[in-house]
Each structure stands twice: as C-alpha cells, then as structure tokens.
Design an enzyme around this catalytic site. Structure first.
Site, PDB file in Angstrom:
ATOM      1  CG  HIS A  57      -1.797   1.156   1.335  1.00 60.71           C
ATOM      2  ND1 HIS A  57      -2.722   1.448   0.373  1.00 60.71           N
ATOM      3  CD2 HIS A  57      -1.911   2.127   2.281  1.00 60.71           C
ATOM      4  CE1 HIS A  57      -3.369   2.551   0.711  1.00 60.71           C
ATOM      5  NE2 HIS A  57      -2.900   2.987   1.864  1.00 60.71           N
TER       6      HIS A  57
ATOM      7  CE  LYS B 219       8.002  -3.384  14.391  1.00 59.54           C
ATOM      8  NZ  LYS B 219       9.263  -4.147  14.376  1.00 59.54           N
TER       9      LYS B 219
ATOM     10  CE  LYS C 235      11.541  -9.041  10.789  1.00 63.30           C
ATOM     11  NZ  LYS C 235      11.329  -7.788  11.493  1.00 63.30           N
TER      12      LYS C 235
HETATM   13  N1  GLU Z   1      14.248  -5.548  12.162  1.00 65.92           N
HETATM   14  C1  GLU Z   1      13.763  -4.341  12.725  1.00 65.92           C
HETATM   15  C2  GLU Z   1      12.318  -4.477  13.121  1.00 65.92           C
HETATM   16  O1  GLU Z   1      11.844  -5.562  13.313  1.00 65.92           O
HETATM   17  C3  GLU Z   1      14.081  -3.121  11.874  1.00 65.92           C
HETATM   18  C4  GLU Z   1      13.386  -3.000  10.560  1.00 65.92           C
HETATM   19  C5  GLU Z   1      13.905  -1.846   9.680  1.00 65.92           C
HETATM   20  O2  GLU Z   1      14.683  -1.003  10.138  1.00 65.92           O
HETATM   21  O3  GLU Z   1      13.497  -1.840   8.523  1.00 65.92           O
HETATM   22  O4  GLU Z   1      11.633  -3.522  13.348  1.00 65.92           O
END
Ligand code: GLU
Length: 422
Positions: free
Chosen positions: A66, A95, A107
């Site tokens: 999005h 988040k 991820k």
């Molecule tokens: N691995 C971290 C998290 O779970 C950082 C992700 C990032 O900086 O893109 O939030």
C-alpha cells in the site's frame, strides 16, 4: 478459561488483528486486504561450505505494498519458516503505520544458524541471497528495503549494499536499497542502538503515566524499577545498558541461549556483557542464582517490575502466562506474547507494552537513513536548507502583514539565521 495449546505465530498475529479490526469501522473487504500478505518469495539456493554443497532455504515476504517501498529486517535463524516471515512482515506494516513512516511491511529470513558459519561463508550466503532478491525484484530503494534483524547486523547490510551496487553501478540511489549499514558506508549514527533506545523511551513513558502506575501499585518513574531481560542480542543489550545508565533501573535477571541468572540485589549489565564476551557464558557470572540451558525459560517467571522479552516470538503463551510475576511486559522482540498469553495477562492485570509501538525505534531511524541516502546530503546541510526555507516564509509573512519591505541585506541575514539589523 483459555486452554493451553501451541498456535502458529501468524495465527496469533491475525487474532490480534481480528480483535482490533471491528473498532476501525472499515469495510470488511478492505480489512481483509489489510490483513493478507501480498506476496512471499521462497528460495532455495546452493552454497559451497567446507567443500560440500549446502542447500539454503530463504524467504522474503512483502505484507503490504500500500505504501512503498516495503521495509523490514532480514533474520538469520534455524527457526525461519514461511509462517514466521509472513507474521513478521505483517507486524512491520502495523509498526510503520503506528509511527507513520511511509513504508509497507516486509521481512526476510534465511534458515541457518549464523553462529555455526565462518565469516567468509556468511558473506557468500548473504551475497547469494541478495542476488536472488535482485533477480526477482524483491529489493531496491523504491521496491523493498531490508535492514538488520535477529542474527544479522551492519556487516551483513554492507554486503547486501555492495552486491546491489555491483548489479546497478549506475543507480545513484543504490545506498537506499538497505538500511542499518555501517556509518562509513552510507549508514547513520545511532541506528545500531535505535531499537533498544526506543524500547527504553517507551518503558520510561509508561512509568511516567500516573494512572497506569497507580493501577499497578508502582511508584511513578522508571528509576529504581527492577528489570529482567531475555536475550542479550542487539535489542536486549542496548535496552539493558540504556535502562541501567539513563533510567537507573536495577537489572535483576538475564537469560541467553546458555541459561539464565537471577540476583535480587542487581546485576551490573556492563560487567555481565564483558563477562560473557570473555567467558562465552553468563552462567559463570558471580553471585547469581543459576538456571541451566533446559531451565532458561524460567526467566519469564522471575520476580520483577518489568520483564523485557528481547529475543524471539511466542515466549509467553497460554502455558506460562499465569506464572508471570512481572507487572509490566515490554515487548522488545517481535511477537513475544501470543494472543492467548495476552488474554490471560489482561485478566491478571499485567500491562503489555506492544511490540509494534515499543520496538519501532529501529525502523524510524532506518527511515532517516533511507532519506539521507536518497537526498545525497549530510544531515546538517539538510537541516540548514529546511531552516532557510522556514525563515524565508516568515520574512514573506512579515512583509505581507506589515506592508513594509525588508531589505535584501536583512532578508539574507534573517534567512541565514544571522542577527537582524534594523
Ligand atoms: N528488524 C527491525 C524491526 O523488526 C528493523 C526494521 C527496519 O529497520 O526496517 O523492526
């Protein structure tokens, strides 16, 4: 009464979503689109290790396109599977939305135990994984931007950046293909400790909330509170050191892969980190009650004010939530409390500070790194230009409202932040 059973991480994340969704008032179809994962890329690739071919399993999940690019870490762990990366990518979308950074969630995961490989082999695996992501357009400053996660750090990000740059030598924005890079390779200062620092700020804010502290029967303020840390990786160690140094928190318990230790009088976290670096274990740390490897999960039940699970998901579930003795659980890891566990804790009046808010400091600083990479400017210069524009607008407003004309010389002085000559 909630029955103790093992639910998948993704089921747990989706149950949190299902509980929150009706409160949004959004259309059912739209909610379904927000919930589902847009795409997962599963790869198997060969790597030569000690003269033998090893087939490595890896993933990259993009939960929501999005907003783009998508954003989220890359994890190296033996537990990696599709369900896990999809769940983690989903949490990244929520988040990013909570802290309002303009990314979708993603991820990646490589199913290896990184501590069993030499540095040279890890570099080979990382470069090959990056090449696969490039081939399938799962990485790029405008597409999908990885970062460190469990089992990876700035070293791996530097390899990813270098591999990407080799494929796209003409892309002036190449540095924005990954964040969490070393400072001397287009990274930013503060990214390494950002997640732990954010966790500390989140806990400190909760402890400054009078209503919450009254409800828990605790004194206001973080100072003097007892804390237990599960995991001394990047997030756990920075949360612990910053909480002790800046929050005057007393660390009373710590766990790592080799076991757990407890001392009600306090454990000096700097001394413990030095001890582990030197002896390879926390278990020989003096004056502490010791729990061996098979008893290390007892850490979740240690007596304390604040329990900080800072390792992996599904640590507090229906099996152990009733035994938690902490008053506050600070989710430094992603998904350490399952939906079943959270329901039991809520019934018992234990406060959970959720991961998607508490550990968002990492991706927030990643956003600044990505911005800096795309703007090709040092932060100081970026800020100067911003200030100059703001001052220019103020001068224009003064001229418009007073009807007076400010001389070019004064205008220049004001815009550059110098003294105003009248
Ligand atoms: N691995 C971290 C998290 O779970 C950082 C992700 C990032 O900086 O893109 O939030």
């Amino acid at each position: 009464m909630i029955m103790a059973k093992n639910v998948s991480f993704l089921d747990s994340v989706n149950r949190y979503f299902d509980a929150a969704a009706p409160h949004t008032g959004l259309d059912e179809g739209l909610l379904k689109q927000i919930k589902v994962c847009n795409g997962v890329y599963q790869i198997h690739f060969p790597v030569m290790v000690d003269g033998k071919v090893q087939v490595i399993e890896a993933y990259r999940a993009q939960h929501s396109n999005h907003r783009s690019p998508t954003k989220g870490g890359i994890r190296y762990s033996n537990h990696v599977n599709q369900d896990e990366v999809v769940a983690l990518a989903t949490l990244m979308s929520y988040k990013c939305a909570i802290v309002d950074v303009p990314f979708g969630g993603a991820k990646g995961g490589v199913k290896i135990n990184p501590w069993e490989y030499s540095e040279a082999d890890l570099e080979k695996i990382t470069r090959r994984y990056t090449t696969e992501l490039i081939r399938h357009k799962f990485i790029g400053p405008a597409i999908d931007v990885p970062a460190p996660d469990y089992g990876t750090g700035s070293r791996e990000m530097a390899w990813i950046y270098d591999t990407y740059r080799a494929f796209y030598p003409d892309d002036i924005n190449a540095a924005g293909c990954v964040t969490g890079k070393p400072v001397n390779q287009n990274g930013v200062r503060g990214r390494t400790e950002a997640t732990g620092r954010g966790v500390f700020y989140g806990i400190r804010e909760a402890c400054n909330n009078k209503e919450l502290m009254d409800k828990l029967g605790l004194e206001m303020g973080i100072e003097g509170k007892t804390m237990v840390i599960q995991g001394l990786g990047n997030v756990g160690s920075y949360t612990a050191t910053i909480s002790q140094d800046e929050g005057e928190v007393k660390i009373v318990g710590v766990s790592e892969v080799e076991g757990a230790i407890y001392n009600a009088d306090g454990i000096d976290i700097h001394a413990l980190l030095r001890h582990r670096a030197h002896h390879g274990s926390i278990l020989s740390y003096p004056d502490a009650r010791i729990y061996g490897k098979d008893k290390r999960r007892a850490v979740m039940e240690f007596e304390c004010d604040i329990l900080v699970p800072a390792a992996l998901e599904n640590q507090i579930d229906a099996n152990n939530a009733a035994n938690v003795r902490a008053k506050i659980i600070a989710e430094a890891a992603n998904g350490p409390v399952t939906a079943d566990g959270a329901a039991i804790l809520a019934e018992r009046g234990v406060v959970v500070i959720p991961d998607i808010y508490l550990n968002a400091g990492g991706v927030t600083v990643s956003y600044f790194e990505w911005l800096k990479n795309l703007s090709h400017m040092r932060f100081g210069r970026l800020e100067k230009r911003f200030d100059e524009r703001a001052y220019r607008r103020i001068v224009d407003q003064i001229e418009a409202t007073t009807g007076k004309v400010i001389s070019d010389r004064d205008r220049e002085l004001i815009v550059r932040g110098g003294p105003l000559h009248t």
